[in-house]
Design an enzyme around this catalytic site. Structure first.
Site, PDB file in Angstrom:
ATOM      1  N   SER A 250       0.840  -1.201   0.000  1.00  0.00           N
ATOM      2  CA  SER A 250       0.000   0.000   0.000  1.00  0.00           C
ATOM      3  C   SER A 250       0.870   1.243   0.000  1.00  0.00           C
ATOM      4  O   SER A 250       1.984   1.234   0.528  1.00  0.00           O
ATOM      5  CB  SER A 250      -0.894   0.021   1.234  1.00  0.00           C
ATOM      6  OG  SER A 250      -1.537   1.278   1.349  1.00  0.00           O
TER       7      SER A 250
ATOM      8  N   TYR B 117      -1.463   0.104  10.299  1.00  0.00           N
ATOM      9  CA  TYR B 117      -1.637  -0.448   8.947  1.00  0.00           C
ATOM     10  C   TYR B 117      -0.419  -0.088   8.094  1.00  0.00           C
ATOM     11  O   TYR B 117       0.164  -0.944   7.419  1.00  0.00           O
ATOM     12  CB  TYR B 117      -2.915   0.123   8.328  1.00  0.00           C
ATOM     13  CG  TYR B 117      -3.165  -0.287   6.899  1.00  0.00           C
ATOM     14  CD1 TYR B 117      -3.648  -1.547   6.595  1.00  0.00           C
ATOM     15  CD2 TYR B 117      -2.922   0.595   5.845  1.00  0.00           C
ATOM     16  CE1 TYR B 117      -3.884  -1.921   5.283  1.00  0.00           C
ATOM     17  CE2 TYR B 117      -3.156   0.220   4.524  1.00  0.00           C
ATOM     18  CZ  TYR B 117      -3.634  -1.036   4.252  1.00  0.00           C
ATOM     19  OH  TYR B 117      -3.861  -1.406   2.949  1.00  0.00           O
TER      20      TYR B 117
END
Lengths: 268, 465
Positions: free
Chosen positions: A163, A176
């Site tokens: 990501s 995250y």
């Protein structure tokens, strides 16, 4: 602890003689986390190309729905296994079963992850550790086994969803983000090790994409089908890194290079 | 090590969803009138409903792509269950042409799959951006109504899930009353999770097209009788002009070409109407100019050509968000079906009333409905003449006109189409659809729409099972 040694590939695949001919010409693809929004959109493109797919996901009803869809769209073969990929002890058995079912593997596509709950992770280590386990530790186990398999055969593509959030920790989602940063660093090292063995490692860094995972986020999101088409092309081109949509490459260049004495004051 | 979710989880209760943002509503109908705030909750999997309503006391309404024009797809201050993520194929039988798919799939997605395999939709509306579930719930019709009936006639069965969790397989033989209530049931009887659709074979993307100019309703009716065997027929109508050009139009015919051609998929549309046009953009002068150009575009009174199916069926889909042409205030549709007995006099009277009002309808479509009965107890089509118009919203003009047109429709024994309506009164609705009380018994107690509240309100009668 499970062993990360690669078991020998079953030389005589137990195929049903009445099953349709599974031409070696179409891609054999293992999809981990096949019910995630991005994975499903990508698989629809592969299915239309007549690919052979083996799908792994945790929820049996969702997995069955995705499998029926891909079969109807033209996939030459769709195998499935229900598994909780957090369970690293079962990885070796799961992966060898998948590859035996596919009678080989050209592409492994790791496309799962959890966003987690950042405020909760700031107070609750168990939750923080869970995000790291699902997004980083478990993929390390899967990818190590798969890389060893590909190295033996001097072929294969490992395409992994990381990501843009892994490029720099931000207060809004650094658990995250750090799990994806770990994954990105792991993939960079793995690529450095296995590229000379003929194995491709593709690190995919999507920005926010319009899927169930981001349904609650009230921001501009990329169209999942366009993202999927870009991923398929990057895999075919055996690229190393992919920002998708492309605009995130210059944006993240800037974000990475803001000095901390400024960055730490920002609300990102 | 904690072991847990390996996949992103869909929000399982709406309690976890954020409050709707203030400002423009997240979900608008195609007419962009009325505008109501509602919570939008995605349904991505067949199992999400009714779990997603757990702990909620709000009313809810399943919605698709929001292509109905008024408030049939809106629910003020309620929860809209957006089904477009539920778009998976389940099975396709290339022998029978029967496709089984989740109800949130769009007709565009079905075409992307089917055309290259030599199949086409059995009935299609003027846009392919509607969902399978929405097509059933509004029992939509197309240019082939006279030979094919409405959409529900091609849906052998579907699954209906109620908010109490009960599931019913519905067909003509199994749960036939639920089947009839759900076809044309405006999404109120429960959630359609999946449905079967009988596709028809094609050998080409091409449509053998004929366009014939006509002047007046008599000429239109002559053409309709002369070409009663045509597969597709529809007429564009100029309803601004008066005098010798009153009710001029182009009678358009089509058949799927029988000459085999390449069955490649359609390209993505490239054009997007970029902004809300100012309120004065569509006025009597601009529309009148457009109508004159459109009428004479074909050069002679009768042309034949081969067209691709996209411009034939979906001319407006080429421009995404074309409804912005009507500006921020939006547009309203008016669509009636008047039985043959009064079809001609009713149509002429209504067209005169519109021309007199000075309000310009940019898109006017005239067509005959055939005799094939619809299967839904609330279906709109009935044999006779159908006219569809859209009007910009002009304060003090549009709604009084719609009220007059509604009463005239009633007077001539016709009915209006809920999927296109933002104005009919409760009394009108209850006369147009005498089955409405029986239908109300099939409504899911958790589901309603702003349309339903509006057209059942004056009696206070909202019975549920």
């Amino acid at each position: 602890m499970n062993t990360l040694a690669t078991p020998p590939l079953d030389a005589s695949p137990a195929t049903n003689p009445t099953a349709p001919d599974r031409s070696k010409l179409t891609k054999k693809i293992l999809v981990l986390g096949a019910t995630s929004g991005i994975a499903e959109a990508t698989c629809r493109i592969w299915a239309a190309q007549g690919a052979q797919l083996f799908l792994v996901a945790r929820n049996p009803e969702k997995l069955a729905a995705v499998a029926a869809d891909l079969k109807t769209r033209g996939a030459a073969y769709v195998g499935t296994a229900v598994a909780d990929l957090d369970d690293t002890d079962k990885h070796a058995e799961l992966l060898s079963h998948a590859i035996n079912s596919l009678t080989g593997m050209d592409i492994a596509y790791l496309a799962y992850g959890i966003l987690g709950d950042q405020p909760r992770a700031e107070q609750d280590f168990e939750h923080a550790a869970q995000i790291l386990h699902t997004n980083f530790v478990a993929p390390v186990s899967l990818l190590t086994w798969l890389a060893n398999f590909c190295v033996q055969r001097h072929a294969g593509v490992l395409a992994v969803l990381s990501s843009v959030a892994g490029e720099r920790g931000r207060k809004s989602n650094y658990l995250y983000g750090s799990s994806k940063a770990g994954l990105t660093a792991f993939l960079a090292g793995l690529r450095n090790r296995v590229d000379r063995e003929g194995v491709t490692v593709l690190t995919i860094k999507p920005g926010p994409v319009n899927t169930a995972m981001t349904a609650h986020m009230n921001i501009r999101k990329a169209d999942v089908n366009k993202v999927a088409a870009t991923i398929v092309k990057a895999i075919d081109a055996k690229r190393d890194n992919l920002y998708v949509p492309f605009k995130w490459q210059p944006i993240m260049f800037v974000v990475r290079n803001i000095p901390d004495r400024i960055f730490k004051k920002l609300n990102l | 090590m904690p072991l847990s979710t390996a996949e992103p989880e869909v929000l399982t209760t709406i309690a976890a969803a954020p409050d709707p943002p203030t400002g423009p509503p997240q979900f608008e109908s195609w007419g962009r009138y009325p505008k109501y705030n509602a919570k939008v909750v995605p349904l991505n999997w067949q199992g999400d409903f009714p779990a997603v309503l757990a702990g909620s006391h709000d009313s809810a309404l399943p919605v698709g792509l929001g292509r109905s024009y008024g408030d049939v797809c809106l629910l003020k201050d309620g929860t809209l269950l957006e089904t477009t993520g539920m778009n998976r194929l389940i099975d396709f039988d290339s022998e029978t042409g029967i496709l089984t798919a989740e109800a949130g799939i769009s007709l565009a997605q079905i075409l992307d799959f089917a055309v290259s395999r030599g199949f086409f939709l059995p009935v299609t509306p003027g846009t392919k951006y509607v969902t399978l579930g929405g097509a059933i719930a509004n029992d939509i019709h197309g240019k082939n109504h006279e030979v094919a009936g409405s959409f529900g006639n091609h849906v052998p069965c579907f699954e209906l899930v109620r908010s109490d969790g009960s599931r019913r397989l519905c067909s003509r033989t199994e749960n036939p009353d639920w089947y009839a209530a759900t076809i044309g049931g405006m999404g109120l009887t429960g959630l359609i999770t999946w449905a079967q659709l009988r596709l028809r074979p094609i050998v080409s993307r091409g449509i053998d097209y004929e366009g014939i100019q006509f002047h007046g309703i008599d000429e239109f009716l002559d053409l309709k009788h002369r070409y009663s065997q045509a597969e597709y027929s529809v007429s564009w109508l100029d309803c601004v002009s008066t005098g010798k050009n009153f009710a001029r139009g182009i009678f358009m015919l089509g058949e799927h070409s029988r000459v085999p051609g390449e069955l490649k998929p359609s390209p993505e549309p490239r054009l997007v109407f970029p902004f809300d046009a100012p309120a004065f953009a569509l006025n009597r002068t601009t529309v009148s100019l457009f109508n004159t150009v459109f009428f004479h575009k074909q050069g002679k009174a009768h042309v034949k050509a081969i067209h691709d199916y996209e411009p034939f069926f979906y001319p407006l889909d080429a421009v995404l968000h074309w409804n912005r042409m009507y500006g921020k205030r939006g547009l309203v549709q008016f669509q009636y079906a008047i039985p043959w007995e009064h079809a001609k006099e009713g149509t002429i009277a209504i067209l005169r009333e519109i021309a007199k009002s000075g309000l310009a309808s940019f898109l006017a479509v005239l067509k005959a409905f055939g005799d094939i009965p619809s299967l839904g107890m609330m279906s709109f089509p009935q044999p006779g003449i159908m006219l569809a118009l859209d009007f910009p919203i002009k304060p003090g003009v549009t709604f009084p006109l719609l009220e007059r047109l509604g009463s005239m429709t009633l007077e001539y024994g016709g009915r209006l189409y809920p999927a296109k309506d933002a104005a009919m009164t409760a009394a009108q609705f209850q006369t147009f659809y005498p089955e409405w009380r029986r239908f109300a018994r099939f409504r899911d107690p958790m589901l309603t729409s702003s349309f339903w509240e509006r057209v059942t309100d004056s009696t206070g009668a909202k019975p549920t099972l």
